[in-house]
Design a protein around this motif. Sequence first.
Motif, PDB file in Angstrom:
ATOM      1  N   VAL A 293       0.952  -1.244  -0.013  1.00  0.00           N
ATOM      2  CA  VAL A 293       0.010  -0.068  -0.075  1.00  0.00           C
ATOM      3  C   VAL A 293       0.802   1.177  -0.223  1.00  0.00           C
ATOM      4  O   VAL A 293       0.447   2.113  -0.756  1.00  0.00           O
ATOM      5  N   PHE A 294       1.900   1.353   0.881  1.00  0.00           N
ATOM      6  CA  PHE A 294       2.601   2.572   0.928  1.00  0.00           C
ATOM      7  C   PHE A 294       3.928   2.682   0.050  1.00  0.00           C
ATOM      8  O   PHE A 294       3.955   3.817  -0.688  1.00  0.00           O
ATOM      9  N   TRP A 295       4.279   1.451  -0.377  1.00  0.00           N
ATOM     10  CA  TRP A 295       5.516   1.494  -1.195  1.00  0.00           C
ATOM     11  C   TRP A 295       5.121   1.856  -2.706  1.00  0.00           C
ATOM     12  O   TRP A 295       5.585   2.631  -3.561  1.00  0.00           O
ATOM     13  N   GLY A 296       3.848   1.092  -3.009  1.00  0.00           N
ATOM     14  CA  GLY A 296       3.189   1.335  -4.271  1.00  0.00           C
ATOM     15  C   GLY A 296       2.871   2.856  -4.554  1.00  0.00           C
ATOM     16  O   GLY A 296       2.765   3.535  -5.461  1.00  0.00           O
ATOM     17  N   GLY A 297       2.204   3.387  -3.373  1.00  0.00           N
ATOM     18  CA  GLY A 297       1.636   4.552  -3.487  1.00  0.00           C
ATOM     19  C   GLY A 297       2.762   5.449  -3.463  1.00  0.00           C
ATOM     20  O   GLY A 297       2.672   6.492  -4.261  1.00  0.00           O
ATOM     21  N   LEU A 298       3.775   5.286  -2.927  1.00  0.00           N
ATOM     22  CA  LEU A 298       4.978   6.533  -2.697  1.00  0.00           C
ATOM     23  C   LEU A 298       5.583   6.293  -4.253  1.00  0.00           C
ATOM     24  O   LEU A 298       5.939   7.321  -4.552  1.00  0.00           O
ATOM     25  N   MET A 299       5.615   5.102  -4.935  1.00  0.00           N
ATOM     26  CA  MET A 299       6.218   5.029  -5.992  1.00  0.00           C
ATOM     27  C   MET A 299       5.351   5.789  -7.215  1.00  0.00           C
ATOM     28  O   MET A 299       5.835   6.439  -8.220  1.00  0.00           O
ATOM     29  N   ALA A 300       4.085   5.759  -6.922  1.00  0.00           N
ATOM     30  CA  ALA A 300       3.042   6.355  -8.097  1.00  0.00           C
ATOM     31  C   ALA A 300       3.314   7.893  -7.716  1.00  0.00           C
ATOM     32  O   ALA A 300       3.250   8.817  -8.653  1.00  0.00           O
ATOM     33  N   LEU A 301       3.544   8.409  -6.587  1.00  0.00           N
ATOM     34  CA  LEU A 301       3.854   9.684  -6.309  1.00  0.00           C
ATOM     35  C   LEU A 301       4.955  10.320  -7.092  1.00  0.00           C
ATOM     36  O   LEU A 301       5.266  11.548  -7.449  1.00  0.00           O
ATOM     37  N   ARG A 302       5.941   9.629  -7.018  1.00  0.00           N
ATOM     38  CA  ARG A 302       7.504   9.876  -7.752  1.00  0.00           C
ATOM     39  C   ARG A 302       7.438   9.855  -9.288  1.00  0.00           C
ATOM     40  O   ARG A 302       8.079  10.653  -9.714  1.00  0.00           O
ATOM     41  N   LYS A 303       6.518   9.127  -9.946  1.00  0.00           N
ATOM     42  CA  LYS A 303       6.434   8.958 -11.234  1.00  0.00           C
ATOM     43  C   LYS A 303       5.991  10.166 -12.153  1.00  0.00           C
ATOM     44  O   LYS A 303       5.056  10.793 -11.505  1.00  0.00           O
ATOM     45  N   GLN A 304       6.478  10.220 -13.142  1.00  0.00           N
ATOM     46  CA  GLN A 304       5.887  11.388 -13.807  1.00  0.00           C
ATOM     47  C   GLN A 304       5.377  11.035 -15.281  1.00  0.00           C
ATOM     48  O   GLN A 304       5.031  11.924 -15.988  1.00  0.00           O
ATOM     49  N   ARG A 305       4.868   9.891 -15.325  1.00  0.00           N
ATOM     50  CA  ARG A 305       4.038   9.493 -16.294  1.00  0.00           C
ATOM     51  C   ARG A 305       2.772   8.544 -16.086  1.00  0.00           C
ATOM     52  O   ARG A 305       2.903   8.041 -15.063  1.00  0.00           O
ATOM     53  N   ALA A 316      -0.395  -1.055  -5.308  1.00  0.00           N
ATOM     54  CA  ALA A 316      -0.726  -0.396  -3.910  1.00  0.00           C
ATOM     55  C   ALA A 316      -2.307  -0.805  -3.621  1.00  0.00           C
ATOM     56  O   ALA A 316      -2.526  -1.403  -2.505  1.00  0.00           O
ATOM     57  N   GLN A 317      -2.931  -1.077  -4.261  1.00  0.00           N
ATOM     58  CA  GLN A 317      -4.389  -1.253  -4.288  1.00  0.00           C
ATOM     59  C   GLN A 317      -4.541  -2.850  -3.881  1.00  0.00           C
ATOM     60  O   GLN A 317      -5.319  -3.312  -3.272  1.00  0.00           O
ATOM     61  N   ILE A 318      -3.635  -3.665  -4.452  1.00  0.00           N
ATOM     62  CA  ILE A 318      -3.566  -5.164  -4.587  1.00  0.00           C
ATOM     63  C   ILE A 318      -3.310  -5.202  -3.018  1.00  0.00           C
ATOM     64  O   ILE A 318      -3.668  -6.262  -2.534  1.00  0.00           O
ATOM     65  N   GLY A 319      -2.538  -4.676  -2.300  1.00  0.00           N
ATOM     66  CA  GLY A 319      -2.172  -4.557  -1.100  1.00  0.00           C
ATOM     67  C   GLY A 319      -3.459  -4.519  -0.183  1.00  0.00           C
ATOM     68  O   GLY A 319      -3.211  -5.341   1.045  1.00  0.00           O
ATOM     69  N   TYR A 320      -4.342  -3.839  -0.253  1.00  0.00           N
ATOM     70  CA  TYR A 320      -5.476  -3.698   0.399  1.00  0.00           C
ATOM     71  C   TYR A 320      -6.480  -5.183   0.420  1.00  0.00           C
ATOM     72  O   TYR A 320      -6.571  -5.770   1.443  1.00  0.00           O
ATOM     73  N   LEU A 321      -6.257  -5.693  -0.741  1.00  0.00           N
ATOM     74  CA  LEU A 321      -6.982  -7.134  -0.701  1.00  0.00           C
ATOM     75  C   LEU A 321      -6.086  -8.234   0.063  1.00  0.00           C
ATOM     76  O   LEU A 321      -6.600  -9.363   0.322  1.00  0.00           O
ATOM     77  N   ALA A 322      -4.721  -8.023   0.267  1.00  0.00           N
ATOM     78  CA  ALA A 322      -4.233  -9.130   0.834  1.00  0.00           C
ATOM     79  C   ALA A 322      -4.377  -9.074   2.129  1.00  0.00           C
ATOM     80  O   ALA A 322      -4.230  -9.959   2.973  1.00  0.00           O
ATOM     81  N   LEU A 323      -5.398  -8.006   2.682  1.00  0.00           N
ATOM     82  CA  LEU A 323      -5.450  -7.861   4.163  1.00  0.00           C
ATOM     83  C   LEU A 323      -6.738  -8.789   4.406  1.00  0.00           C
ATOM     84  O   LEU A 323      -7.122  -9.245   5.845  1.00  0.00           O
ATOM     85  N   VAL A 324      -7.407  -9.167   3.613  1.00  0.00           N
ATOM     86  CA  VAL A 324      -8.823  -9.982   3.703  1.00  0.00           C
ATOM     87  C   VAL A 324      -8.569 -11.411   4.318  1.00  0.00           C
ATOM     88  O   VAL A 324      -9.231 -11.853   4.951  1.00  0.00           O
ATOM     89  N   LEU A 325      -7.431 -12.030   3.998  1.00  0.00           N
ATOM     90  CA  LEU A 325      -7.160 -13.285   4.553  1.00  0.00           C
ATOM     91  C   LEU A 325      -7.081 -13.049   6.297  1.00  0.00           C
ATOM     92  O   LEU A 325      -7.389 -13.973   6.751  1.00  0.00           O
ATOM     93  N   ARG A 326      -6.971 -11.800   6.666  1.00  0.00           N
ATOM     94  CA  ARG A 326      -6.833 -11.899   7.898  1.00  0.00           C
ATOM     95  C   ARG A 326      -8.124 -11.342   8.502  1.00  0.00           C
ATOM     96  O   ARG A 326      -8.569 -11.648   9.501  1.00  0.00           O
ATOM     97  N   LEU A 327      -8.678 -10.489   7.806  1.00  0.00           N
ATOM     98  CA  LEU A 327      -9.752  -9.628   8.349  1.00  0.00           C
ATOM     99  C   LEU A 327     -10.990 -10.378   8.297  1.00  0.00           C
ATOM    100  O   LEU A 327     -12.088 -10.442   9.019  1.00  0.00           O
ATOM    101  N   ALA A 328     -11.042 -11.535   7.278  1.00  0.00           N
ATOM    102  CA  ALA A 328     -12.552 -12.362   6.882  1.00  0.00           C
ATOM    103  C   ALA A 328     -12.353 -13.775   7.652  1.00  0.00           C
ATOM    104  O   ALA A 328     -13.232 -14.757   7.251  1.00  0.00           O
ATOM    105  N   ASP A 329     -11.633 -13.918   8.759  1.00  0.00           N
ATOM    106  CA  ASP A 329     -11.383 -15.174   9.424  1.00  0.00           C
ATOM    107  C   ASP A 329     -12.663 -15.817   9.874  1.00  0.00           C
ATOM    108  O   ASP A 329     -13.468 -14.816  10.902  1.00  0.00           O
TER     109      ASP A 329
END
Length: 502
Positions: A293-305, A316-329
């Motif tokens: 979430v944070f690394w992908g987001g920061l890389m997006a902030l740095r890019k110019q294209r 970054a957005q895929i990172g949120y989906l990886a949380l579901v394995l824990r949250l939907a227990d």
Amino acid sequence: MSPLDLDEDVLSSLLPMLVLGPVALAALAAVVPPRLRPALGVGSAAVVAATTAVVVGGLVRAEGGELELALAGWEAPLGIVLRADGASGALLALTATVGVAVTAYALGGDEVTGGPAFWPLWLALWAALNGVYLAGDLFNTYVALELLTVAAVALVALGGRRAAAPALRYLFVAVVGSLLFLLAVALVYGQTGVLDYALAADRLQDGPLLGTVLALTLVGMAAKMALLPLHSWLPVAHPAAPAAVSALLSALVVKAALFVLWRVWFDLGAAAEGNPVREGLALASAIAGTVAVFWGGLMALRKQRLKQIVAYSTVAQIGYLALVLRLADPLAPDAVAAAGWSGGFVLVLAHGLAKAAMFLAVGTLAHAYGTDHLSGLRGAVTHMPMTVAAVGIAGVSLAGLPPTFGFVAKWQLLTAALGRDEWWVVAVLLLGGLVTFGYTAAMVRATFDPPGNPDVEAPAVRVPAVLAVVPFLLALASVVFGVFTADVVTLVASSAPGGDLP
């Protein structure tokens, strides 16, 4: 009688058409003259989407919220069974919605598709996606994943010579992921003697073998869905692929791998509930998702294209989906588990709509201005307001701001995180949204007129209206579904782990 009121047996008989129909149409598109392919593609999309609408509409009304068909009357474990439940129905609907939009967008010309080969490959991809969602056994899931990989890699390669290396990298990573999943399938068959999901779930026992199956599936599907640190193929594949292909990859292709992971994890892994290995893998997935979430987001902030920004946004957005394995227990209280599951699934749908809109809009801007560099887009908000609006609205949904579809999803995930006292997840959801808003604002700001120079030149290429209208309508859908979302949440909650949770 309404088509949505058809008998369940009739609805079930339509399931093979969602897989075999696009396959036959793809074969036909491959042999007809190139000039006829767009018309055939439009007709094919209309037929497949209409069939999907009937199936999903009937699925909502089906007793038990599930449709099933044993091909040729041969039941599992000997035959091939197709199954559709709330989760697969929601993804079938997403695929049809984005599919129709991309098909219409592809009429804008070879510049946004990569050439006539797009049409048969796209229909083959659609067949593979539906096959993943409807497969009732592990082996046919693997077969559909392989067809998906071949079609997706070939679509990326339509970007020309500069796309050859990214396509090969994607192929290598995807094949490794498939091999890991195939090994997991072999282990399941070795212990249970069956491949059907339902039968295997009944026969699997908790132990080291089941932990190994979960670990292999997690790593294999993480590679296919570009979960950090197995994401390296995605940021190079997206910029190299044509605009229509990038939208398909981000909105749909990565979702198939995620669907397989969740299905194995929550269906076959049910016997390992409370197992320390399963809990450790869920925590590892959540940590990887947080970093993404944070690394992908920061890389997006740095890019110019633009395409690089949106590509890293997907990481970054895929990172949120990886949380579901824990949250939907399922071991969590019912309301908490239901919020985690439905929130994760609604986020899949919201991400699909928003990312398709954003990639298509970015492709339109790049086509019109001859570049996707931020410095070359001055004045786009004046000359192409609908396209810039699509980028902004889609970004707001990805950031999880009301009244968008993304807000509904993240609210559910926040509810699950609070119910589990996972305060660090709350911080990830909130801070990640701020980062998303930041790079969205940077993209929109780059299109403003230069200060003191309102007479900025128009774009070099006048693009067809369809290239502006389609992404805007998809972005608008992110808002509409955010307001009218109750039925969607009910549909996906019906397939939650452990049954229909409140």
